[in-house]
Design an enzyme around this catalytic site. Structure first.
Site, mmCIF file in Angstrom:
data_model
loop_
_atom_site.group_PDB
_atom_site.id
_atom_site.type_symbol
_atom_site.label_atom_id
_atom_site.label_comp_id
_atom_site.label_asym_id
_atom_site.label_seq_id
_atom_site.Cartn_x
_atom_site.Cartn_y
_atom_site.Cartn_z
ATOM 1 N N ARG A 64 78.951 -60.676 -51.433
ATOM 2 C CA ARG A 64 78.881 -59.628 -50.427
ATOM 3 C C ARG A 64 78.275 -58.344 -51.017
ATOM 4 O O ARG A 64 77.415 -57.700 -50.396
ATOM 5 C CB ARG A 64 80.280 -59.362 -49.878
ATOM 6 N N SER B 162 78.575 -64.242 -39.484
ATOM 7 C CA SER B 162 79.429 -64.684 -38.385
ATOM 8 C C SER B 162 80.191 -63.522 -37.758
ATOM 9 O O SER B 162 80.789 -63.665 -36.684
ATOM 10 C CB SER B 162 80.408 -65.755 -38.860
ATOM 11 N N HIS B 163 80.189 -62.354 -38.427
ATOM 12 C CA HIS B 163 80.879 -61.185 -37.886
ATOM 13 C C HIS B 163 79.940 -59.989 -37.735
ATOM 14 O O HIS B 163 80.394 -58.866 -37.528
ATOM 15 C CB HIS B 163 82.059 -60.808 -38.790
ATOM 16 N N PHE C 291 88.045 -58.325 -33.354
ATOM 17 C CA PHE C 291 87.002 -59.335 -33.143
ATOM 18 C C PHE C 291 85.977 -59.266 -34.270
ATOM 19 O O PHE C 291 84.810 -59.558 -34.077
ATOM 20 C CB PHE C 291 86.333 -59.066 -31.784
ATOM 21 N N ASP D 280 82.218 -69.141 -37.847
ATOM 22 C CA ASP D 280 81.356 -70.083 -38.558
ATOM 23 C C ASP D 280 81.206 -71.388 -37.780
ATOM 24 O O ASP D 280 80.156 -72.040 -37.836
ATOM 25 C CB ASP D 280 81.918 -70.367 -39.955
#
Length: 343
Positions: free
Chosen positions: A316, A54-55, A128, A195
Site C-alpha cells: 500500500r 475494491s474500496h 462502506f 473483491d
C-alpha cells in the site's frame, strides 16, 4: 484455437488532489453536504491512490445508489457525546461513519492522551469503505489504534448452514521509528466482499474455500456467491469467533445494528450497511520504558531477519509513493465517467 484476448484498456492519470476534488463534486451533486463529501472523497481517493481498488472509485456507484434510494442520510450532522473520561459516543444520524469519526477525532485524541486510552463508539452509521484509513492517522500522531466495524449479513458462521455475520473487518495501526507505521486491515471473511464483486465483474474465478452457493455448496464462482450464496470465515472456527467478537464490539457495545438487524428491502439500490463501529486509541507514552515506536521498529527488523519479505501495508505504501509521483492510474473511460457524474 486460442481465444482472442481483449485489448488493454486505455489508461489515464490524475493527481490525488484532483481525484479527491472530483469525487467531492460527485458526492455533493448526488445529495451529500459539503462536509460529508470532503470526508468521503478523501477516503475513497486514498484507497484508489494506495491500490485498494475494491474500496476506491469502484465504490462510487454503490454510494450514489444508496444515496438515491433514500437509505442513507447524506446531510447528517453527527452528534458527539462526551460519555466519560475515556469514552466518546457519536450518533451518526443515519449518515456515514467517517464524518462521525472526523467530528469526534479531536476529543478522542484529547482523551487518549489524558487517560492513556480512549474508546469511540459510533452508532446509527453506514460504513462502506476500507477500514485502514480510519486508524492510520492515529499512528501518524504516535498513537496505537484498533477499529472494528460490522456489515451486512453475507458470511456463514463456522459450522452453520446460513449466513449471519458480515465481513466484519479489523484494522490496526501503530507508529514505527524510521519507517511507515504498521497498518493492516483484514476482513474476518475469507475474502472481502468488494473483491468478490470485482472478480464477478471481470469474469474471474475465486480460489477454493472463499464461499458457497445458494445451496450451501462450495463454489469458486463469485456470481454464485453474490446471487444467493455466502462467504465463509477465514480460518474456520477462528475467523468465525473473531467475526462474532466484531459483532459484539461494533454493534452490541455501540448501540448499532447487528449485521442481521436492518432491513433495506424498502430501499431498492441500498448497498451501505447500517451498523456500528468501535475505535480504541492508546497513548503508548503512558506505558513508560523504551519508546514504543522504537520497539515497533525492532520487531520489524527481526521479522526481516527471519526472512519476511513484505510487511503488512508495504504494498500500500509503495503504491502510494508511485501514485503521488506519477498520478493515479485509471482507465480513461472510467475517469471520463467520473467527470460526467461530477457534471
Amino acid at each position: 484455437m486460442s481465444q482472442p484476448t481483449a485489448a488493454p484498456a486505455e489508461m489515464a492519470a490524475i493527481s490525488f488532489a484532483d481525484l479527491t476534488l472530483l469525487l467531492q463534486q460527485i458526492f455533493e451533486r448526488h445529495g451529500t453536504s459539503s462536509d460529508v463529501a470532503k470526508v468521503l472523497a478523501y477516503n475513497c481517493a486514498s484507497a484508489q491512490r494506495d491500490g485498494s481498488h475494491s474500496h476506491g472509485v469502484f465504490r462510487i456507484a454503490g454510494y450514489l445508489s444508496s444515496l438515491a434510494s433514500g437509505w442513507v442520510n447524506g446531510q447528517a450532522v453527527p452528534k458527539v457525546e462526551d460519555a466519560a473520561s475515556g469514552f466518546v459516543r457519536v450518533d451518526a444520524g443515519g449518515g456515514f461513519a467517517q464524518p462521525a469519526l472526523a467530528a469526534a477525532r479531536s476529543l478522542l485524541i484529547e482523551k487518549a492522551r489524558s487517560a492513556g486510552i480512549a474508546v469511540l463508539a459510533i452508532r446509527n452509521s453506514h460504513h462502506f469503505a476500507a477500514l485502514w484509513p480510519d486508524v492510520e492517522p492515529f499512528a501518524d500522531e504516535g498513537l496505537v489504534a484498533l477499529s472494528v466495524v460490522n456489515s451486512m449479513t453475507c458470511v456463514v458462521p463456522h459450522g452453520a448452514q446460513r449466513p449471519l455475520f458480515g465481513t466484519n473487518p479489523i484494522a490496526f495501526a501503530a507508529p514505527r521509528a524510521g519507517g511507515e507505521p504498521i497498518v493492516f486491515d483484514l476482513a474476518t471473511s475469507a475474502i472481502a466482499h468488494g473483491d468478490v464483486q470485482i472478480a464477478a465483474r471481470k469474469g474471474e474465478l475465486l480460489p477454493e474455500g472463499m464461499g458457497v452457493d445458494s445451496q450451501g455448496q462450495p463454489t469458486r464462482d463469485p456470481k454464485a456467491i453474490l446471487g444467493g450464496g455466502a462467504l465463509l470465515p477465514f480460518g474456520g472456527h477462528k475467523g468465525s469467533a473473531l467475526s462474532m467478537m466484531v459483532e459484539l464490539l461494533a454493534a452490541a457495545l455501540t448501540g448499532g445494528n447487528f449485521s442481521f438487524e436492518f432491513d433495506w428491502t424498502q430501499h431498492p439500490g441500498a448497498q451501505t450497511p447500517w451498523t456500528g463501529q468501535l475505535i480504541i486509541v492508546i497513548d503508548p507514552s503512558k506505558a513508560g520504558g523504551a519508546g514504543f515506536a522504537s520497539r515497533s521498529e525492532e520487531l520489524v527488523r527481526h521479522m526481516r531477519e527471519v526472512g519476511l519479505q513484505r510487511m503488512p501495508g508495504d504494498r500500500r505504501f509503495q503504491e502510494r509513493a508511485t501514485s503521488l509521483a506519477q498520478g493515479i492510474a485509471l482507465p480513461a473511460a472510467e475517469l471520463a465517467r467520473l467527470r460526467e457524474l461530477a457534471g
